[in-house]
Write an enzyme that holds these catalytic residues in place. Structure first.
Site: not given
Length: 459
Positions: A156, A277, A283, A290
């Site tokens: 979970h 970024s 970043k 992804e």
């Protein structure tokens, strides 16, 4: 421009209609397979005495020249000739004259395109199998270095029990092994020849289908001509297997994304597989992971699309089936690219073992050890579960962890507790004790690693 099939027609379609119906913008991907199939077909026509040897040699020479040009990317295709088959036939006739038109004796575009796709998928599935093995090797190499690295295991997305990091990586090895088995088993159905079944009913020419199958390396024939030209099960199976594989990659991608975040900091991905970024200089985004996670939906879509195309089609061939190719080509590209990227990410990722181990000492993932400790001393597990639950609640109220509680607190909770409880609470002890088959115990993980290596070394 006159169509190669235009004898029965008195009117030609407008250019935009031709463009809508043409498949050459995408089925040119099959150019080498189309020529390979034609070479086998014309060889058989000669051996069966259907075409004279002089014509056969002329056609084969022309096809071989086209194949060399295809490999160099020198062929120019035209929408006017609709698909890869008519484009190649037109080029052949332009090169060797009207004798090139004899190539199509005893076959149809229906069995021709089916043959092309069987040949195409056989090559691509073999490539995918090799790439799956490559990713499995990368996982095993990382696991080999991290048998003794412990991390929180999750259910979970909540910390559950400490585990070996190698154990976690090997879970994906075995997922990929099932993918490898599925793709391997699909080759039996891919490696079946439809060539020579004609448009739907076979042919009156005395052809030898087994000879063309042999020349093309097929292991078997379609037994029914209607089935042969209308079957796309092998592509649907490929898309299904690819969807399963991409689902597994997507799950691992999600873990890499989480683990590389500031909140986890369990790993750092190599710069080659991350981006920055345009506005935030600090970043480092796990973009390749992804993107693979996102492309999974693309592959699912191709599977659903072809299932939908096929579900209402009567026998035999229908133009709807032209929609079987683009999704197949795109899925091959997506799966091959994803496997290559993933192998690189796993090979080069930096594992922060100290952060992982520290995390196992700052949670309650050792609570099960307490319950097992009491159960081993005779307390019913359900009762032990309640005792430990109350201890966890006490820790939360006090802002401490289980290892921080003094022994007298434990003895107050149950007289079965003794000083050895602190050794049982050690996350490394907890991991090491779990040596049931398939468990996370260090000895069991080492044994599992050897099994994985055996799989990789099995031909």
């Amino acid at each position: 421009m006159k169509k190669l099939w235009g004898g029965r027609f008195t009117k030609t379609a407008e250019e935009w209609v031709d463009e809508f119906g043409a498949s050459i913008p995408f089925d040119q991907e099959l150019v080498e397979e189309d020529i390979e199939g034609s070479l086998a077909h014309v060889t058989m026509l000669g051996e069966c005495g259907i075409l004279p040897a002089e014509d056969v040699e002329k056609i084969k020479s022309g096809l071989l020249r086209l194949l060399e040009k295809a490999k160099r990317g020198e062929l120019e295709f035209s929408v006017a000739y609709e698909d890869i088959h008519l484009n190649i036939e037109k080029m052949l006739i332009d090169d060797i004259g009207p004798v090139g038109g004899k190539l199509h004796t005893g076959r149809s575009r229906n069995d021709q395109v089916a043959t092309d796709m069987h040949l195409y998928l056989r090559k691509r599935v073999e490539e995918i199998l090799s790439l799956i093995r490559g990713l499995q090797r990368a996982l095993v190499a990382q696991a080999d270095k991290h048998v003794d690295t412990i991390m929180p295991g999750y259910t979970h997305l909540q910390r559950a029990q400490p585990i070996s990091f190698a154990h976690h990586l090997l879970a994906y090895f075995w997922m990929l092994e099932r993918d490898y088995e599925r793709f391997s088993e699909s080759l039996k159905r891919i490696n079946r020849s439809p060539l020579g079944t004609g448009a739907l009913a076979g042919t009156t020419f005395p052809i030898d289908r087994r000879r063309t199958a042999e020349l093309l390396g097929f292991a078997d024939l379609y037994e029914n001509s209607l089935d042969a030209v209308s079957d796309r099960d092998f592509i649907i199976e490929f898309l299904s297997n690819s969807s399963m594989l991409m689902m597994h990659l997507s799950r691992l991608a999600e873990e890499l994304i989480l683990w590389s975040s500031q909140e986890f900091q369990f790993i750092e991905l190599d710069d080659a597989f991350a981006t920055g970024s345009s506005i935030m200089p600090q970043k480092k985004n796990p973009d390749m992971a992804e993107l693979i996670r996102g492309k999974t939906g693309r592959v699912y879509g191709h599977l659903m699309a072809l299932l939908t195309v096929m579900k209402g089609l009567p026998l035999a061939y229908n133009k709807d089936m032209q929609e079987d190719k683009e999704g197949m080509f795109d899925t091959v590209k997506t799966v091959v690219g994803s496997l290559k990227i993933f192998t690189g990410m796993i090979e080069t990722m930096n594992v922060r073992t100290d952060v992982m181990e520290r995390a196992t000492n700052q949670d309650f993932s050792n609570a099960t050890e307490l319950a097992d400790y009491l159960a081993a001393k005779g307390m019913p597990f359900r009762e032990a579960h309640e005792v430990v639950g109350k201890l966890v609640l006490l820790c939360i109220e006090k802002g401490v962890f289980l290892a921080d509680l003094p022994l007298d607190v434990y003895k107050e909770a149950s007289p079965l507790f003794d000083a050895d409880i602190y050794d049982a609470l050690n996350p490394r002890t907890a991991v090491n004790r779990r040596n049931s088959a398939g468990g996370t115990g260090f000895a069991e993980v080492r044994a599992a690693l050897e099994k994985a290596k055996e799989k990789l070394n099995t031909p």
